[in-house]
Design an enzyme around this catalytic site. Sequence first.
Site, PDB file in Angstrom:
ATOM      1  N   GLU A  28       0.814  -1.223   0.000  1.00 62.56           N
ATOM      2  CA  GLU A  28       0.000   0.000   0.000  1.00 62.56           C
ATOM      3  C   GLU A  28       0.850   1.277   0.000  1.00 62.56           C
ATOM      4  O   GLU A  28       0.309   2.371   0.073  1.00 62.56           O
ATOM      5  CB  GLU A  28      -0.936  -0.001   1.219  1.00 62.56           C
ATOM      6  CG  GLU A  28      -2.015  -1.052   1.126  1.00 62.56           C
ATOM      7  CD  GLU A  28      -3.001  -1.028   2.275  1.00 62.56           C
ATOM      8  OE1 GLU A  28      -2.663  -0.517   3.372  1.00 62.56           O
ATOM      9  OE2 GLU A  28      -4.126  -1.527   2.078  1.00 62.56           O
ATOM     10  N   GLU A  85     -10.319  -4.201   9.243  1.00 63.53           N
ATOM     11  CA  GLU A  85      -9.246  -3.212   9.212  1.00 63.53           C
ATOM     12  C   GLU A  85      -8.242  -3.535   8.110  1.00 63.53           C
ATOM     13  O   GLU A  85      -7.829  -2.658   7.365  1.00 63.53           O
ATOM     14  CB  GLU A  85      -8.539  -3.152  10.573  1.00 63.53           C
ATOM     15  CG  GLU A  85      -7.371  -2.199  10.632  1.00 63.53           C
ATOM     16  CD  GLU A  85      -7.763  -0.735  10.542  1.00 63.53           C
ATOM     17  OE1 GLU A  85      -6.882   0.077  10.233  1.00 63.53           O
ATOM     18  OE2 GLU A  85      -8.937  -0.382  10.781  1.00 63.53           O
ATOM     19  N   TYR A  88      -5.154  -9.095   3.650  1.00 63.92           N
ATOM     20  CA  TYR A  88      -3.968  -9.182   2.812  1.00 63.92           C
ATOM     21  C   TYR A  88      -3.716 -10.629   2.434  1.00 63.92           C
ATOM     22  O   TYR A  88      -3.782 -11.524   3.279  1.00 63.92           O
ATOM     23  CB  TYR A  88      -2.743  -8.630   3.549  1.00 63.92           C
ATOM     24  CG  TYR A  88      -1.468  -8.745   2.755  1.00 63.92           C
ATOM     25  CD1 TYR A  88      -1.233  -7.928   1.656  1.00 63.92           C
ATOM     26  CD2 TYR A  88      -0.503  -9.681   3.096  1.00 63.92           C
ATOM     27  CE1 TYR A  88      -0.069  -8.040   0.922  1.00 63.92           C
ATOM     28  CE2 TYR A  88       0.670  -9.802   2.366  1.00 63.92           C
ATOM     29  CZ  TYR A  88       0.876  -8.977   1.279  1.00 63.92           C
ATOM     30  OH  TYR A  88       2.036  -9.096   0.546  1.00 63.92           O
ATOM     31  N   VAL A  89      -3.423 -10.831   1.161  1.00 67.33           N
ATOM     32  CA  VAL A  89      -3.017 -12.132   0.637  1.00 67.33           C
ATOM     33  C   VAL A  89      -1.723 -11.900  -0.133  1.00 67.33           C
ATOM     34  O   VAL A  89      -1.637 -10.970  -0.942  1.00 67.33           O
ATOM     35  CB  VAL A  89      -4.113 -12.739  -0.279  1.00 67.33           C
ATOM     36  CG1 VAL A  89      -3.623 -14.012  -0.948  1.00 67.33           C
ATOM     37  CG2 VAL A  89      -5.383 -13.008   0.512  1.00 67.33           C
ATOM     38  N   GLY A  95      -5.557 -14.924  -6.294  1.00 72.72           N
ATOM     39  CA  GLY A  95      -6.276 -15.678  -7.313  1.00 72.72           C
ATOM     40  C   GLY A  95      -6.489 -17.132  -6.921  1.00 72.72           C
ATOM     41  O   GLY A  95      -7.133 -17.886  -7.643  1.00 72.72           O
ATOM     42  N   GLY A  97      -8.165 -18.131  -4.263  1.00 76.48           N
ATOM     43  CA  GLY A  97      -9.407 -18.285  -3.503  1.00 76.48           C
ATOM     44  C   GLY A  97      -9.228 -17.992  -2.025  1.00 76.48           C
ATOM     45  O   GLY A  97     -10.192 -18.018  -1.258  1.00 76.48           O
ATOM     46  N   GLY A  99      -8.347 -15.090  -0.478  1.00 71.43           N
ATOM     47  CA  GLY A  99      -9.012 -13.847  -0.083  1.00 71.43           C
ATOM     48  C   GLY A  99     -10.508 -14.051   0.084  1.00 71.43           C
ATOM     49  O   GLY A  99     -11.110 -13.583   1.055  1.00 71.43           O
ATOM     50  N   ASN A 126      -6.474   1.124  -5.573  1.00 69.87           N
ATOM     51  CA  ASN A 126      -6.315  -0.334  -5.552  1.00 69.87           C
ATOM     52  C   ASN A 126      -7.410  -1.018  -6.377  1.00 69.87           C
ATOM     53  O   ASN A 126      -8.306  -1.666  -5.851  1.00 69.87           O
ATOM     54  CB  ASN A 126      -6.301  -0.837  -4.110  1.00 69.87           C
ATOM     55  CG  ASN A 126      -5.804  -2.259  -3.993  1.00 69.87           C
ATOM     56  OD1 ASN A 126      -5.718  -2.984  -4.978  1.00 69.87           O
ATOM     57  ND2 ASN A 126      -5.493  -2.671  -2.778  1.00 69.87           N
ATOM     58  N   TYR A 133     -13.782  -7.032  -4.600  1.00 71.53           N
ATOM     59  CA  TYR A 133     -14.883  -6.797  -3.666  1.00 71.53           C
ATOM     60  C   TYR A 133     -16.216  -6.688  -4.397  1.00 71.53           C
ATOM     61  O   TYR A 133     -17.229  -7.210  -3.931  1.00 71.53           O
ATOM     62  CB  TYR A 133     -14.631  -5.530  -2.845  1.00 71.53           C
ATOM     63  CG  TYR A 133     -13.390  -5.589  -1.982  1.00 71.53           C
ATOM     64  CD1 TYR A 133     -12.996  -6.764  -1.354  1.00 71.53           C
ATOM     65  CD2 TYR A 133     -12.612  -4.460  -1.796  1.00 71.53           C
ATOM     66  CE1 TYR A 133     -11.865  -6.815  -0.564  1.00 71.53           C
ATOM     67  CE2 TYR A 133     -11.476  -4.494  -1.002  1.00 71.53           C
ATOM     68  CZ  TYR A 133     -11.105  -5.676  -0.385  1.00 71.53           C
ATOM     69  OH  TYR A 133      -9.988  -5.722   0.389  1.00 71.53           O
TER      70      TYR A 133
END
Length: 167
Positions: A28, A85, A88-89, A95, A97, A99, A126, A133
Amino acid sequence: MSSINVRPATRADMPLILSLVAELAEYEKLSDQITSDPEEFAEHLFGPRPYAEVLIGELDGKACGFALFFHNFSTFLGKPGIYLEDLYVRADTRGSGLGKALLGTMAKLAVARGCGRLEWSVLDWNEPAIGFYKQLGAYSLDDWTQFRLTGDALQNLAKNTEEPALA
């Protein structure tokens, strides 16, 4: 096919959690903002009064992601909610699965705990996360602006407020 597992974190996971938080901050472009003390961080997660919870996401038995969350409350719904909060993956497992499994586990917790919503913020640049999402059915709250008090501003407001502080 890979095996996905999501489990609650334990105090023994603190080095892993700190490592994943550092990776997230780097992704980030916010590494300079990490100021947490590892022992205090652990106390807030696993001490007598936990302020947040962490889920660890594993792929084939290897920890590759996390979700840190806590409860909030909606006065309009009259119900608790869960605020995510951090999610993170690791880049090399995106990709897979994982997350979706972390968010799905959080959704199950929210439903089981009688929560009215699960919400989070995402940096506006992002696009991969925003797209992810939206694929899950989440939507942005474009009519809300997030505010924050930290550092000197927080200290000054607390110090200059005449009413007694509540603990």
